[in-house]
Scaffold this motif. Structure first.
Motif, PDB file in Angstrom:
ATOM      1  N   UNK A  37      -1.793  -3.126   2.203  1.00  0.00           N
ATOM      2  CA  UNK A  37      -0.712  -3.161   1.218  1.00  0.00           C
ATOM      3  C   UNK A  37       0.569  -3.732   1.835  1.00  0.00           C
ATOM      4  N   UNK A  38       0.800  -3.450   3.109  1.00  0.00           N
ATOM      5  CA  UNK A  38       1.974  -3.997   3.792  1.00  0.00           C
ATOM      6  C   UNK A  38       1.883  -5.516   3.877  1.00  0.00           C
ATOM      7  N   UNK A  39       0.687  -6.023   4.166  1.00  0.00           N
ATOM      8  CA  UNK A  39       0.483  -7.483   4.214  1.00  0.00           C
ATOM      9  C   UNK A  39       0.772  -8.092   2.850  1.00  0.00           C
ATOM     10  N   UNK A  40       0.292  -7.436   1.794  1.00  0.00           N
ATOM     11  CA  UNK A  40       0.538  -7.940   0.436  1.00  0.00           C
ATOM     12  C   UNK A  40       2.038  -7.989   0.132  1.00  0.00           C
ATOM     13  N   UNK A  41       2.757  -6.933   0.485  1.00  0.00           N
ATOM     14  CA  UNK A  41       4.191  -6.901   0.195  1.00  0.00           C
ATOM     15  C   UNK A  41       4.953  -7.937   1.025  1.00  0.00           C
ATOM     16  N   UNK A  42       4.515  -8.197   2.238  1.00  0.00           N
ATOM     17  CA  UNK A  42       5.176  -9.237   3.046  1.00  0.00           C
ATOM     18  C   UNK A  42       4.947 -10.620   2.428  1.00  0.00           C
ATOM     19  N   UNK A  43       3.747 -10.837   1.874  1.00  0.00           N
ATOM     20  CA  UNK A  43       3.498 -12.105   1.187  1.00  0.00           C
ATOM     21  C   UNK A  43       4.379 -12.214  -0.050  1.00  0.00           C
ATOM     22  N   UNK A  44       4.537 -11.119  -0.786  1.00  0.00           N
ATOM     23  CA  UNK A  44       5.417 -11.133  -1.959  1.00  0.00           C
ATOM     24  C   UNK A  44       6.865 -11.425  -1.549  1.00  0.00           C
TER      25      UNK A  44
ATOM     26  N   UNK B  38       9.617  -2.285   1.576  1.00  0.00           N
ATOM     27  CA  UNK B  38       8.422  -1.603   1.085  1.00  0.00           C
ATOM     28  C   UNK B  38       7.260  -1.837   2.049  1.00  0.00           C
ATOM     29  N   UNK B  39       7.127  -3.051   2.560  1.00  0.00           N
ATOM     30  CA  UNK B  39       6.075  -3.356   3.535  1.00  0.00           C
ATOM     31  C   UNK B  39       6.248  -2.516   4.799  1.00  0.00           C
ATOM     32  N   UNK B  40       7.486  -2.365   5.251  1.00  0.00           N
ATOM     33  CA  UNK B  40       7.750  -1.526   6.428  1.00  0.00           C
ATOM     34  C   UNK B  40       7.323  -0.083   6.164  1.00  0.00           C
ATOM     35  N   UNK B  41       7.638   0.405   4.977  1.00  0.00           N
ATOM     36  CA  UNK B  41       7.286   1.785   4.614  1.00  0.00           C
ATOM     37  C   UNK B  41       5.764   1.949   4.589  1.00  0.00           C
TER      38      UNK B  41
ATOM     39  N   UNK C  22      -3.975 -17.336   4.205  1.00  0.00           N
ATOM     40  CA  UNK C  22      -5.309 -17.117   4.777  1.00  0.00           C
ATOM     41  C   UNK C  22      -5.475 -15.664   5.229  1.00  0.00           C
ATOM     42  N   UNK C  23      -4.448 -15.133   5.870  1.00  0.00           N
ATOM     43  CA  UNK C  23      -4.501 -13.741   6.322  1.00  0.00           C
ATOM     44  C   UNK C  23      -4.638 -12.793   5.127  1.00  0.00           C
ATOM     45  N   UNK C  24      -3.842 -13.039   4.091  1.00  0.00           N
ATOM     46  CA  UNK C  24      -3.915 -12.227   2.874  1.00  0.00           C
ATOM     47  C   UNK C  24      -5.313 -12.315   2.252  1.00  0.00           C
ATOM     48  N   UNK C  25      -5.860 -13.515   2.152  1.00  0.00           N
ATOM     49  CA  UNK C  25      -7.183 -13.708   1.551  1.00  0.00           C
ATOM     50  C   UNK C  25      -8.268 -13.005   2.352  1.00  0.00           C
ATOM     51  N   UNK C  26      -8.176 -13.071   3.682  1.00  0.00           N
ATOM     52  CA  UNK C  26      -9.167 -12.398   4.523  1.00  0.00           C
ATOM     53  C   UNK C  26      -9.183 -10.896   4.263  1.00  0.00           C
TER      54      UNK C  26
ATOM     55  N   UNK D 100      -2.823  -2.933  12.293  1.00  0.00           N
ATOM     56  CA  UNK D 100      -1.390  -3.101  12.545  1.00  0.00           C
ATOM     57  C   UNK D 100      -1.096  -4.511  13.052  1.00  0.00           C
ATOM     58  N   UNK D 101      -2.063  -5.120  13.751  1.00  0.00           N
ATOM     59  CA  UNK D 101      -1.872  -6.491  14.241  1.00  0.00           C
ATOM     60  C   UNK D 101      -1.707  -7.468  13.073  1.00  0.00           C
ATOM     61  N   UNK D 102      -2.419  -7.202  11.977  1.00  0.00           N
ATOM     62  CA  UNK D 102      -2.304  -8.066  10.800  1.00  0.00           C
ATOM     63  C   UNK D 102      -0.901  -7.967  10.206  1.00  0.00           C
TER      64      UNK D 102
END
Length: 192
Positions: free
Chosen positions: A106-113, A94-97, A156-160, A170-172
């Protein structure tokens, strides 16, 4: 100003006003379509490069990656649960999509999940609905020291992005992907 006037006059000699308007509309439409579809082109090309790097000269994949179905991804999208009980690979797909669509936050959030699901599935932590990312990182670091650096950096990345409202790039997403890989490697190393 004189140069501008001469350019406009030269353009007017070559093209009529209605044709100029049509060309401007077509140009704006082309730019809009390129802008809308560009992220999926870029990630499609990037995905081809990544697949080639995973495949050896024999053309076989170096790692066994489970194929995720669209139905599994839709189940996660439609779920109202904080952490649905699905494989971490579904969150990663889902993060890739989302990243391919340019939806990096949203991709960062899904990678954290996906990272949390992997921690839960391996028994490093127990899922507690309502945990903040700071509490999650603290619990994971206390339970298994090798996972502390990547999960702490990911939180930290997610919180930022989600709380400090930093625009996601995209770097994130690439950084979060690398942190997920580090977490996976740390857990694989600690289970030996």
């Amino acid at each position: 100003m004189r140069l501008y006037n001469e350019l406009v006059a030269a353009w007017g000699d070559l093209f009529s006003l209605p044709l100029t308007v049509v060309l401007m509309i077509l140009g704006a439409l082309a730019i809009g379509l390129l802008w809308y579809f560009w992220p999926s082109w870029w990630h499609g090309l990037l995905g081809m490069r990544l697949r080639r790097s995973r495949e050896g000269k024999s053309g076989k994949k170096k790692s066994a990656i489970r194929e995720v179905t669209d139905a599994e991804i839709e189940e996660v999208v439609e779920s109202e649960e904080e952490l649905p009980n699905v494989d971490a690979a579904v969150f990663a797909a889902l993060a890739d999509r989302l990243a391919a669509q340019g939806r990096y936050a949203e991709a960062v959030r899904e990678r954290l999940r996906a990272m949390v699901r992997e921690l839960v599935d391996r028994g490093v932590i127990t899922h507690h609905p309502g945990w903040t990312v700071t509490e999650l990182a603290s619990a994971a670091g206390s339970a298994a020291a090798p996972v502390a650096p990547p999960i702490d950096a990911a939180s930290h990345l997610f919180s930022d992005i989600w709380y400090a409202k930093k625009p996601a790039q995209s770097e994130d997403d690439n950084r979060m992907r690398a942190l997920a890989s580090q977490l996976h490697d740390a857990m694989a190393g600690s289970s030996r």
